[in-house]
Scaffold this motif. Structure first.
Motif, PDB file in Angstrom:
ATOM      1  N   UNK A 226      47.237  50.050  31.563  1.00  0.00           N
ATOM      2  CA  UNK A 226      48.206  48.976  31.308  1.00  0.00           C
ATOM      3  C   UNK A 226      48.958  48.627  32.575  1.00  0.00           C
ATOM      4  N   UNK A 227      49.363  49.625  33.370  1.00  0.00           N
ATOM      5  CA  UNK A 227      50.100  49.357  34.608  1.00  0.00           C
ATOM      6  C   UNK A 227      49.259  48.550  35.580  1.00  0.00           C
ATOM      7  N   UNK A 228      47.943  48.900  35.655  1.00  0.00           N
ATOM      8  CA  UNK A 228      47.062  48.172  36.564  1.00  0.00           C
ATOM      9  C   UNK A 228      46.913  46.725  36.132  1.00  0.00           C
ATOM     10  N   UNK A 229      46.732  46.516  34.801  1.00  0.00           N
ATOM     11  CA  UNK A 229      46.590  45.160  34.289  1.00  0.00           C
ATOM     12  C   UNK A 229      47.838  44.341  34.579  1.00  0.00           C
ATOM     13  N   UNK A 230      49.008  44.930  34.414  1.00  0.00           N
ATOM     14  CA  UNK A 230      50.256  44.225  34.677  1.00  0.00           C
ATOM     15  C   UNK A 230      50.370  43.859  36.156  1.00  0.00           C
ATOM     16  N   UNK A 231      49.933  44.788  37.031  1.00  0.00           N
ATOM     17  CA  UNK A 231      50.013  44.525  38.463  1.00  0.00           C
ATOM     18  C   UNK A 231      49.099  43.375  38.855  1.00  0.00           C
ATOM     19  N   UNK A 232      47.885  43.361  38.304  1.00  0.00           N
ATOM     20  CA  UNK A 232      46.919  42.317  38.638  1.00  0.00           C
ATOM     21  C   UNK A 232      47.444  40.950  38.221  1.00  0.00           C
TER      22      UNK A 232
ATOM     23  N   UNK B 158      44.872  41.950  46.705  1.00  0.00           N
ATOM     24  CA  UNK B 158      45.679  43.180  46.744  1.00  0.00           C
ATOM     25  C   UNK B 158      46.446  43.379  45.440  1.00  0.00           C
ATOM     26  N   UNK B 159      45.802  43.046  44.317  1.00  0.00           N
ATOM     27  CA  UNK B 159      46.422  43.247  43.014  1.00  0.00           C
ATOM     28  C   UNK B 159      47.252  42.086  42.523  1.00  0.00           C
ATOM     29  N   UNK B 160      47.493  41.082  43.346  1.00  0.00           N
ATOM     30  CA  UNK B 160      48.290  39.934  42.935  1.00  0.00           C
ATOM     31  C   UNK B 160      47.396  38.805  42.425  1.00  0.00           C
ATOM     32  N   UNK B 161      47.831  38.171  41.354  1.00  0.00           N
ATOM     33  CA  UNK B 161      47.076  37.070  40.759  1.00  0.00           C
ATOM     34  C   UNK B 161      47.170  35.828  41.636  1.00  0.00           C
TER      35      UNK B 161
END
Length: 437
Positions: A1-7, A330-333
């Motif tokens: 969940x944390x990774x999905x939120x970061x992406x 780098x994880x940003x949309x």
């Protein structure tokens, strides 16, 4: 969940003016603004141009880490060159290798690549050596005279590229080319940073000026090409352009494509090399002991000095791509339609890969060093890396060795003011005293 939120998160960045966003800051001090953004927000920074909301809002994401740069350069299915900056360049210099995209670019690249193989480029070493000797030995430079290094380097680079292109010099066009380049660069940068760009067909003052300057540059090129045709084909790049064909389809370049390629090679080819040599000589002119070692004939050190000059002052200081689909950096949309900017000027100062980044130190490029591929990219990268890299490096190294073998260069200014236009160039004269060794 944390990774999905970061992406799914949005990259951080400054808010800027409520109506114009970061446009005023970029117009006022582009390099300083980019460095400040990197220093405050890190490897990914989002900038807004235009209002905070509405159809005129433009968002730009800048990526500074080598891993992100690698992804942007080498993933064409995600990122294209259909950006504002390249659209403006196309308006100014046509659809040559620098500005074309997609299948048109691929066909042009296949057709032109044989003209820039290392073996073919090595064939230009003799004329480069002759032109370097012209600057070092026969130019009207008296012992102890003060010169403008940028003017000297422009003269050298323009003569080299014109002789390579046409088999002869274009001295009569040199003053006009030197005047046109900063004018065109200034117009291109101003138009790129506009929030709303009116079509060039509209008779605005800027559109009329762009059309006038564009006509002037094409008149110069057309005149040179016409004189070349009168003499007939020879062993030069223009003759090879006329006979070149796509190795896959057999299709030749059209007359318009040849004209646009010549313009790109003539303008961009001399401007970038002249800038790199100017800044390198300026830095060497402030370090007499290092300069003496380069002058001693060490070819590796001369090449390393040029590479270090382009680290601190990369001629192609920024480039950009367009996210054609939703992507992540780098994880940003990064939503589809976002402009993604890469800045060699900033990444070449990344302290993780360049200790004491503002110091001029050619030893960074001698021996073995462990750093990511895209910690350094003065010639771009991926499939669209600069086709003229070998040519420029040979041309620059030959000039450095010839000039420094003849003269000691003493820089008269501690720092050179920079003008980030289409390429990075000095904002004024780069004064130095030349003393015969």
């Amino acid at each position: 969940m944390a990774t999905q939120q970061m992406v799914r998160s949005t990259a951080p960045g400054p808010t800027g003016h409520p109506v114009l966003g970061m446009a005023p800051a970029f117009r006022r001090d582009m390099l300083g603004t980019m460095l400040a953004g990197f220093g405050r927000y890190g490897d990914v920074v989002a900038y807004r141009f235009g209002p905070r909301w509405g159809p005129l809002t433009q968002r730009v994401v800048m990526a500074h880490h080598p891993d992100s740069i690698h992804e942007v350069f080498t993933t064409p299915r995600l990122y294209s060159r259909r950006t504002t900056a390249f659209q403006v360049l196309t308006e100014l210099i046509g659809t040559g290798l620098l500005t074309s995209d997609g299948e048109v670019w691929l066909r042009q690249r296949r057709t032109l690549q044989p003209l820039f193989t290392p073996r073919r480029v090595a064939g230009y070493a003799e004329l480069m050596t002759e032109e370097a000797a012209r600057i070092a030995d026969t130019s009207p430079v008296a012992d102890g005279a003060t010169v403008d290094l940028h003017e000297l380097m422009q003269r050298y680079a323009l003569r080299v590229v014109s002789r390579a292109l046409f088999g002869h010099d274009v001295d009569e066009a040199v003053p006009r080319m030197q005047r046109l380049m900063p004018v065109l660069s200034d117009l291109a940068l101003a138009r790129t940073l506009q929030i709303v760009r009116a079509p060039l067909a509209w008779p605005t003052p800027r559109a009329r000026r762009i059309s006038r300057e564009r006509a002037a540059q094409y008149a110069i090129v057309d005149g040179i090409i016409a004189r070349h045709a009168e003499r007939g084909a020879g062993d030069d790049m223009l003759s090879r352009l006329h006979s070149a064909t796509d190795p896959e389809t057999g299709q030749p370049l059209s007359t318009e494509e040849i004209r646009d390629q010549v313009l790109v090679f003539l303008l961009a080819g001399h401007e970038t090399t002249a800038g790199a040599l100017t800044f390198t000589l300026q830095e060497l002119g402030r370090q007499p002991e290092l300069q003496a070692r380069v002058a001693g004939g060490d070819a590796e050190l001369a090449r390393a000095a040029l590479l270090e000059g382009m680290r601190l002052y990369p001629p192609a200081y920024t480039t950009e791509r367009l996210a054609d689909v939703d992507a992540t950096i780098a994880g940003y949309h990064v939503p589809a339609g976002t402009r993604v900017m890469l800045s060699a000027y900033v990444t070449h100062r990344h302290p993780e890969f360049w200790p004491d980044p503002e110091r001029f130190d050619p030893s960074r490029f001698t021996g073995q060093h462990e750093r990511p591929r895209y910690a350094y990219f003065p010639f771009g990268g991926g499939p669209r890396s600069c086709i003229g890299e070998h040519f420029a490096m040979l041309e620059g190294t030959i000039l450095l060795r010839a000039l420094l073998a003849r003269y000691r260069v003493e820089a008269l200014d501690e720092r050179v003011r920079l003008a980030p236009m289409v390429t990075l160039r000095p904002a004024g004269e780069v004064r130095a005293t030349l003393r015969v060794r």
